[in-house]
Each structure stands twice: as C-alpha cells, then as structure tokens.
Design a protein around this motif. Structure first.
Motif, PDB file in Angstrom:
ATOM      1  N   LEU B  33     -40.690  50.297  86.568  1.00  0.00           N
ATOM      2  CA  LEU B  33     -40.697  49.824  85.443  1.00  0.00           C
ATOM      3  C   LEU B  33     -42.004  49.624  84.537  1.00  0.00           C
ATOM      4  O   LEU B  33     -41.989  49.572  83.375  1.00  0.00           O
ATOM      5  CB  LEU B  33     -40.235  48.125  85.580  1.00  0.00           C
ATOM      6  N   THR B  34     -43.000  50.257  85.166  1.00  0.00           N
ATOM      7  CA  THR B  34     -44.227  50.317  84.376  1.00  0.00           C
ATOM      8  C   THR B  34     -44.276  51.383  83.178  1.00  0.00           C
ATOM      9  O   THR B  34     -44.665  51.451  82.316  1.00  0.00           O
ATOM     10  CB  THR B  34     -45.364  50.478  85.159  1.00  0.00           C
ATOM     11  N   THR B  35     -42.977  52.120  83.532  1.00  0.00           N
ATOM     12  CA  THR B  35     -43.011  53.428  82.445  1.00  0.00           C
ATOM     13  C   THR B  35     -41.886  52.956  81.584  1.00  0.00           C
ATOM     14  O   THR B  35     -41.569  54.109  80.815  1.00  0.00           O
ATOM     15  CB  THR B  35     -42.502  54.773  83.201  1.00  0.00           C
ATOM     16  N   GLY B  36     -41.508  51.866  81.549  1.00  0.00           N
ATOM     17  CA  GLY B  36     -40.612  51.476  80.556  1.00  0.00           C
ATOM     18  C   GLY B  36     -39.305  50.773  81.094  1.00  0.00           C
ATOM     19  O   GLY B  36     -39.076  50.991  82.387  1.00  0.00           O
ATOM     20  N   PRO B  37     -38.657  50.210  80.257  1.00  0.00           N
ATOM     21  CA  PRO B  37     -37.324  49.613  80.851  1.00  0.00           C
ATOM     22  C   PRO B  37     -36.267  50.389  81.267  1.00  0.00           C
ATOM     23  O   PRO B  37     -36.262  51.727  81.017  1.00  0.00           O
ATOM     24  CB  PRO B  37     -36.784  49.044  79.406  1.00  0.00           C
ATOM     25  N   LYS B  38     -35.543  50.015  82.254  1.00  0.00           N
ATOM     26  CA  LYS B  38     -34.559  50.715  83.021  1.00  0.00           C
ATOM     27  C   LYS B  38     -33.302  49.954  83.216  1.00  0.00           C
ATOM     28  O   LYS B  38     -33.375  48.833  83.287  1.00  0.00           O
ATOM     29  CB  LYS B  38     -35.117  51.180  84.192  1.00  0.00           C
ATOM     30  N   THR B  39     -32.254  50.718  83.377  1.00  0.00           N
ATOM     31  CA  THR B  39     -31.132  50.034  83.659  1.00  0.00           C
ATOM     32  C   THR B  39     -31.055  49.901  85.169  1.00  0.00           C
ATOM     33  O   THR B  39     -31.634  50.549  85.925  1.00  0.00           O
ATOM     34  CB  THR B  39     -29.826  50.770  83.084  1.00  0.00           C
ATOM     35  N   ARG B  79     -24.132  45.854  78.556  1.00  0.00           N
ATOM     36  CA  ARG B  79     -24.803  46.715  79.334  1.00  0.00           C
ATOM     37  C   ARG B  79     -26.541  45.978  79.177  1.00  0.00           C
ATOM     38  O   ARG B  79     -26.649  45.398  78.242  1.00  0.00           O
ATOM     39  CB  ARG B  79     -25.095  48.198  78.870  1.00  0.00           C
ATOM     40  N   TYR B  80     -27.013  46.112  80.158  1.00  0.00           N
ATOM     41  CA  TYR B  80     -28.425  45.559  80.418  1.00  0.00           C
ATOM     42  C   TYR B  80     -29.642  46.509  80.796  1.00  0.00           C
ATOM     43  O   TYR B  80     -29.248  47.629  81.138  1.00  0.00           O
ATOM     44  CB  TYR B  80     -28.527  44.522  81.572  1.00  0.00           C
ATOM     45  N   THR B  81     -30.724  45.943  80.368  1.00  0.00           N
ATOM     46  CA  THR B  81     -31.930  46.734  80.703  1.00  0.00           C
ATOM     47  C   THR B  81     -32.873  45.931  81.455  1.00  0.00           C
ATOM     48  O   THR B  81     -33.030  44.506  80.819  1.00  0.00           O
ATOM     49  CB  THR B  81     -32.453  47.302  79.343  1.00  0.00           C
ATOM     50  N   TYR B  82     -33.694  46.168  82.304  1.00  0.00           N
ATOM     51  CA  TYR B  82     -34.802  45.300  82.907  1.00  0.00           C
ATOM     52  C   TYR B  82     -36.150  45.944  82.262  1.00  0.00           C
ATOM     53  O   TYR B  82     -36.470  47.071  82.507  1.00  0.00           O
ATOM     54  CB  TYR B  82     -34.654  45.405  84.346  1.00  0.00           C
ATOM     55  N   GLU B  83     -36.788  44.942  81.762  1.00  0.00           N
ATOM     56  CA  GLU B  83     -38.045  45.352  81.585  1.00  0.00           C
ATOM     57  C   GLU B  83     -39.221  44.308  81.900  1.00  0.00           C
ATOM     58  O   GLU B  83     -39.100  43.049  82.239  1.00  0.00           O
ATOM     59  CB  GLU B  83     -38.446  45.399  80.028  1.00  0.00           C
TER      60      GLU B  83
END
Lengths: 106, 106
Positions: B33-39, B79-83
């Motif tokens: 996740l340090t490289t950006g939001p992910k699903t 749809r979701y993204t985790y950040e």
DNA sequence: CAGTATCCTTGTTGATACTG
DNA sequence: CAGTATCAACAAGGATACTG
C-alpha cells in the motif's frame, strides 16, 4: 531520494526481519538486552509471565541466528549470560522505530 | 543523546506496533500500500497465496486501527480501494528499517 | 469482483513438573 | 539457578465453496 526508493531491495527483506522479531516475546527480549548482558533468570523476571520453555526457545533461536551469544561467566556451576552480537545490536534501530510509532499511537 | 535514551518512552510501545505488523501478512500488505491505493484483488494477487479469509481479516483490523481507509470508487457495483492513512504512512519508517536489516542479513 | 462462511489442520503457548 | 520434558488448550492460517 529515500522516499522514492522501494522499501525492499529485493523481496523478502521485511520477512527476514519479521521471522525474528515478529514472534511473541522476541522483540521484548532483545529490548532488554540492549541495556546489557543478562542471565536467563534476569530476563525471565523482566518479562514477567513468560514461561521458561518459551524463553528457552527464543534464546535458542536467537543464538542460532547469531543475534545473541551465550557466554560462560562462571565455571562451577556453569552460569551463562546472553548478550547481543553486532547483528543483534543493529536491530536496535528497528526496535526504536517501532517504539516511536507505538508511543505516538498507543 | 539518542543512544542513551531508553528504547521505550513507556512500557508497551514496541508491543503496540508489534500487535499490528507482527501478524503474518500485515507488514507485506502495508508495504504494497505504500506504492498507492489498491483493491482487494490487487493485493490478493500481489501476495500470491494469501487466502481471501486472511486478507479480509487483516484489512478489517487495519481499518479498525485507522491505519488504512476503505474508499468507494465506483457506485454500481460497489468497488473499494484501500489506502494508507497518515497513521499508516508513518509505519513506513518502521518497515524501511526492517527492510534494511533484512537486506543486510538475508 | 469482493468478499463471507465453514471446516479442519497445524503451530504456538502456557502450565507444570522435573533435572544437573 | 538454568533450563528441559511433557501435555493440554487455543489461536491462527489454509482450503474451499459460496454469495451479492
């Protein structure tokens, strides 16, 4: 620039560290050893509630990994002291960062 | 002087951090996740072998601890993204130290 | 896709007792 | 003191199947 470099030089670096200090008790044992060599029962007392079995297991593993070294300080009866190796001392920066984050958020 | 201060401001700081990143997979998830939001499935793929059950558990806990935040990025279907939150981003220094030590000794 | 539900195997601890 | 041995209890993780 630090913030642009990848966290890991190669996959598994973080896990290598985690396999050591991620186990219950280990980080705490290491923390105690940063203040100097300790005997088995000194550590046992400082931990307060760790079973001798578990402490023994952790110490063995840390010794296998050359993170601590066991030294005889008395011949009869044999008595030992556990102390950090250089490799072990270098874990202190990790513990320190963990402590800083924990202090901020606990 | 840094090296003379105790590792922990008060007992338990290290454990606070450990209770989060000490669990299997969590540090790796955070690293991704340090490289950006992910699903969910992006993380699942990156982990390669984590079970959805475990990933779900980790994500829930991280969200409970306000280390990550779940955001809707699509309404139908949802749809979701985790950040990472700020709190989560601040764990990066811990992960970095872990990676450095691991790189040196693996 | 993004999870949740079940089940089952395994690893990890703790408690306790015992030994050199 | 400094551990080791044994055993029981529990938690964690994996596999798999299923749902909106």
């Amino acid at each position: 620039m630090k913030t642009l470099t990848s966290l890991e030089q190669h996959p598994g670096c973080i896990n290598t560290t985690l396999r050591i200090i991620g186990e219950k008790w280990t980080a705490l044992i290491l923390k105690e050893l940063t203040t100097g060599p300790k005997t088995f029962s000194e550590i046992e007392t400082l931990m307060d509630s760790i079973s001798p079995r578990t402490l023994s297991q952790r110490l063995d593993k840390l010794e296998d990994e050359s993170i601590i070294i066991k030294k005889v300080y008395c011949q009869h009866p044999p008595r030992y002291t556990y102390e950090l190796t250089t490799k072990g001392q270098e874990l202190e920066t990790v513990l320190r960062k963990m402590a800083e984050w924990g202090a901020k958020y606990s």
